[in-house]
Design a protein around this motif. Sequence first.
Motif, mmCIF file in Angstrom:
data_model
loop_
_atom_site.group_PDB
_atom_site.id
_atom_site.type_symbol
_atom_site.label_atom_id
_atom_site.label_comp_id
_atom_site.label_asym_id
_atom_site.label_seq_id
_atom_site.Cartn_x
_atom_site.Cartn_y
_atom_site.Cartn_z
ATOM 1 N N UNK A 230 0.826 -1.211 0.000
ATOM 2 C CA UNK A 230 0.000 0.000 0.000
ATOM 3 C C UNK A 230 0.858 1.258 0.000
ATOM 4 N N UNK A 231 2.010 1.208 0.705
ATOM 5 C CA UNK A 231 2.915 2.363 0.721
ATOM 6 C C UNK A 231 3.367 2.705 -0.698
ATOM 7 N N UNK A 232 3.689 1.675 -1.485
ATOM 8 C CA UNK A 232 4.167 1.904 -2.847
ATOM 9 C C UNK A 232 3.018 2.253 -3.777
ATOM 10 N N UNK A 233 1.880 1.615 -3.568
ATOM 11 C CA UNK A 233 0.733 1.860 -4.447
ATOM 12 C C UNK A 233 0.263 3.306 -4.385
ATOM 13 N N UNK A 234 0.473 3.975 -3.245
ATOM 14 C CA UNK A 234 0.011 5.352 -3.095
ATOM 15 C C UNK A 234 0.923 6.391 -3.703
ATOM 16 N N UNK A 235 2.130 5.992 -4.112
ATOM 17 C CA UNK A 235 3.124 6.950 -4.608
ATOM 18 C C UNK A 235 2.639 7.629 -5.886
ATOM 19 N N UNK A 236 2.776 8.955 -5.927
ATOM 20 C CA UNK A 236 2.429 9.703 -7.145
ATOM 21 C C UNK A 236 3.537 10.654 -7.582
ATOM 22 N N UNK A 237 4.631 10.675 -6.848
ATOM 23 C CA UNK A 237 5.789 11.490 -7.200
ATOM 24 C C UNK A 237 6.939 10.588 -7.633
ATOM 25 N N UNK A 238 7.887 11.108 -8.406
ATOM 26 C CA UNK A 238 9.024 10.291 -8.836
ATOM 27 C C UNK A 238 9.809 9.736 -7.642
ATOM 28 N N UNK A 239 10.218 8.471 -7.740
ATOM 29 C CA UNK A 239 10.981 7.836 -6.661
ATOM 30 C C UNK A 239 12.072 6.956 -7.245
ATOM 31 N N UNK A 240 13.171 6.869 -6.508
ATOM 32 C CA UNK A 240 14.230 5.931 -6.840
ATOM 33 C C UNK A 240 14.482 5.058 -5.628
ATOM 34 N N UNK A 241 14.723 3.761 -5.862
ATOM 35 C CA UNK A 241 14.881 2.796 -4.780
ATOM 36 C C UNK A 241 16.206 2.065 -4.936
#
Length: 310
Positions: A230-241
């Motif tokens: 759910x933490x990842x599903x909510x992301x709407x901004x660019x992210x790098x992991x």
Amino acid sequence: MMDEVSPKAPPAPTVETEVEARAEAPQPRMSDHCTNDTPLDASEVANGPYFLALKEIVKLADVDVYVSKPMDAVSGTPRLVLMLTGGTGVMAKTNQIQADCFAQEGYFVVMPDLEAEDVHLGDSAPNAAAVTAHTENADLLETIKFKAAEGIKGFIIDMWLARHTPENTMPIIETVLKAVKETYADKAYDSSMGILAVGYCFGAKYVLRLAATDEIAAGAIAHGLLISKEDIAGVKKPVTLACVENDMFFPDEVRDGGKKQLQDNNIDHELKVYPGVPHGFAVYGSYSEEHIKTAQKQAFDQFLEFLSKH
């Protein structure tokens, strides 16, 4: 005729049996790399980024915040990076040096203390050394096997995590961000460019939570802890992991499912997996193994390159 024998009730659990039972099969919640500082070489610290940034610890909204900025920065021009740490907290030298690494690259860095209860009394996660010392001094526990001591450490860490939930942690971050804007915006950093957020271990989850809002422009996380789908599903901004191969603290199914979710949602992202490194490798440290030192630099460069584009 033999007298009927009543079945005996099971013996009441003792401290020893409860601890041993827990040590047998607890699910890992935090690693030693989340609760202990990574190694540091004295000579490397003396010549490293720790002395190439202007830094101080200030109180913002009753929260201890480590502030680090470039030595040659022109007032009001750097970009703001919010750095969220693992369980070692804001006072750990390794975390402070990591913040200084970003400052050396031209960023204005604020690193709030996330490890306190009740807006902020100082409650960093228990490290292995502290737990071992505690058990060695307790008469009752001197007879318990080593695995029992490990069970106690796990129990204490679980209790720490129970106190440091999203419901307790997110308000701290939001309060600090508000105070940072009121105190530093357009004086110490350029507020027009958007905030960047970087999170390690425990702090990674909250970068993803921020990336689900308009509080930040982009985020970067390394070896995340307790991250849900759910933490990842909510992301709407660019992210790098930056992820660790076969990381029990960020399982493959969560990582791979999250990557697919980001792809399906058309979120600008990148995900790199680093083999043969420990959970916690990306935080500044003086590892003796060359491949860990190389991966540490690569993860930092990964963050710098991605954040510079957003």
